[in-house]
Scaffold this active site. Structure first.
Site, mmCIF file in Angstrom:
data_model
loop_
_atom_site.group_PDB
_atom_site.id
_atom_site.type_symbol
_atom_site.label_atom_id
_atom_site.label_comp_id
_atom_site.label_asym_id
_atom_site.label_seq_id
_atom_site.Cartn_x
_atom_site.Cartn_y
_atom_site.Cartn_z
ATOM 1 N N GLY A 78 5.212 5.099 -3.515
ATOM 2 C CA GLY A 78 4.928 4.218 -4.504
ATOM 3 C C GLY A 78 3.711 4.561 -5.370
ATOM 4 O O GLY A 78 2.934 5.122 -4.673
ATOM 5 N N GLN B 79 -3.380 2.627 -10.663
ATOM 6 C CA GLN B 79 -3.809 3.838 -9.634
ATOM 7 C C GLN B 79 -3.992 4.987 -10.359
ATOM 8 O O GLN B 79 -4.564 5.899 -9.990
ATOM 9 C CB GLN B 79 -2.742 3.740 -8.647
ATOM 10 C CG GLN B 79 -2.466 2.837 -7.592
ATOM 11 C CD GLN B 79 -1.897 3.210 -6.444
ATOM 12 O OE1 GLN B 79 -0.565 2.696 -6.585
ATOM 13 N NE2 GLN B 79 -2.195 3.451 -5.502
ATOM 14 N N LEU C 97 -2.188 5.358 -1.682
ATOM 15 C CA LEU C 97 -2.845 6.532 -2.165
ATOM 16 C C LEU C 97 -4.308 6.249 -2.573
ATOM 17 O O LEU C 97 -5.080 7.316 -2.561
ATOM 18 C CB LEU C 97 -1.966 6.984 -3.094
ATOM 19 C CG LEU C 97 -0.544 7.626 -2.914
ATOM 20 C CD1 LEU C 97 0.306 7.940 -3.912
ATOM 21 C CD2 LEU C 97 -0.657 8.865 -1.759
ATOM 22 N N HIS D 255 3.986 -4.387 -2.053
ATOM 23 C CA HIS D 255 2.596 -3.606 -2.121
ATOM 24 C C HIS D 255 2.401 -3.411 -3.560
ATOM 25 O O HIS D 255 1.087 -3.236 -4.008
ATOM 26 C CB HIS D 255 2.818 -2.326 -1.122
ATOM 27 C CG HIS D 255 1.672 -1.619 -1.223
ATOM 28 N ND1 HIS D 255 0.866 -1.196 -0.010
ATOM 29 C CD2 HIS D 255 1.009 -0.786 -2.171
ATOM 30 C CE1 HIS D 255 -0.176 -0.251 -0.251
ATOM 31 N NE2 HIS D 255 0.000 0.043 -1.703
ATOM 32 N N GLU D 256 3.296 -2.483 -4.169
ATOM 33 C CA GLU D 256 3.250 -2.140 -5.502
ATOM 34 C C GLU D 256 3.221 -3.206 -6.726
ATOM 35 O O GLU D 256 2.210 -3.039 -7.514
ATOM 36 C CB GLU D 256 4.255 -1.156 -6.046
ATOM 37 C CG GLU D 256 4.745 0.097 -5.100
ATOM 38 C CD GLU D 256 3.253 0.943 -5.039
ATOM 39 O OE1 GLU D 256 2.454 0.859 -5.881
ATOM 40 O OE2 GLU D 256 3.125 1.465 -3.990
ATOM 41 N N HIS E 140 -0.468 -4.353 -6.641
ATOM 42 C CA HIS E 140 -1.267 -3.422 -7.463
ATOM 43 C C HIS E 140 -1.277 -3.944 -8.871
ATOM 44 O O HIS E 140 -2.337 -4.064 -9.602
ATOM 45 C CB HIS E 140 -1.005 -2.151 -7.636
ATOM 46 C CG HIS E 140 -1.360 -1.310 -6.320
ATOM 47 N ND1 HIS E 140 -2.762 -0.864 -6.268
ATOM 48 C CD2 HIS E 140 -0.555 -0.595 -5.397
ATOM 49 C CE1 HIS E 140 -2.710 -0.167 -5.049
ATOM 50 N NE2 HIS E 140 -1.506 0.087 -4.445
#
Ligand code: ZN
Length: 196
Positions: free
Chosen positions: A45, A50, A107, A148-149, A152
């Site tokens: 993802g 990011q 990441l 999780h994404e 962000h």
């Protein structure tokens, strides 16, 4: 084009995102670059902040684990076949009665994996890569990656879900990432932290 990934400490990871108004060539190029960047980093993802962007979008690709996701008849779920694009997502339901723990990484936070508790079932509305409105009900690993994404896009990182004690124990490692001392086998953006 492979884009450098913003490391922990970068202010853009904490800033709010802006809804995407239309599927312009610029947005399509961003999505293509994000997919290439995610694959290059062997991630499942990647969210726009990011790669230093403020658009409200993320991508996921669970095809590397597709073999573990066959149903009872041996069929692969469609979501496991390739990259999925989530534009302007809204988390409309998260079943707090289904909390479970699972180890996560990011990441933007290289070489750090921690167990995080999240609902196992969620419902999300979004627009896909054609800008069509969609809704997805997810559970298990897909639900985990989507949350999780999604975090962000709200300026939230998985370490924010850890206990204060656990975060304190990780502080030295996090500070070193924020100072630009992290190494990864994919390009990281230069450290821009003001807090380190
Ligand atoms: Zn992440």
């Amino acid at each position: 084009m492979i884009l450098p990934i913003e490391p922990y400490g970068s202010p853009v990871l904490r800033e709010p995102t802006e809804p995407v108004e239309a599927l312009t060539p610029e947005i399509e190029a961003l999505i293509a670059d994000m997919i290439e960047t995610m694959h290059n980093a062997s991630g499942v993802g990647l969210a726009a902040p990011q790669v230093g962007r403020s658009e409200r979008l993320f991508i996921v690709d669970l095809s590397p684990m597709a073999e573990d996701m066959r149903d009872d008849e041996g069929r692969l779920p469609t979501f496991a076949l390739g990259p999925l694009v989530f534009i302007n997502p809204q988390l409309v339901e998260a079943d707090e009665g289904t909390l479970c723990d699972f180890e996560e990484g990011c990441l933007s936070i290289p070489d750090l994996r921690e167990s995080v508790s999240r609902p196992d079932r969620i419902r999300m509305t979004y627009r896909d890569e054609t800008f069509a409105e969609r809704e997805i009900e997810a559970r298990g690993y897909l639900a985990r990656v989507l949350q999780h994404e999604y975090d962000h896009l709200e300026g939230v990182l998985f370490i924010d879900h850890l206990s204060a004690l656990r975060r304190r124990l990780l502080q030295r490692r996090l500070r070193s990432i924020a100072r630009g001392e992290a190494e990864a086998d994919y390009p990281l953006a230069p450290a821009r932290s003001t807090a380190a």
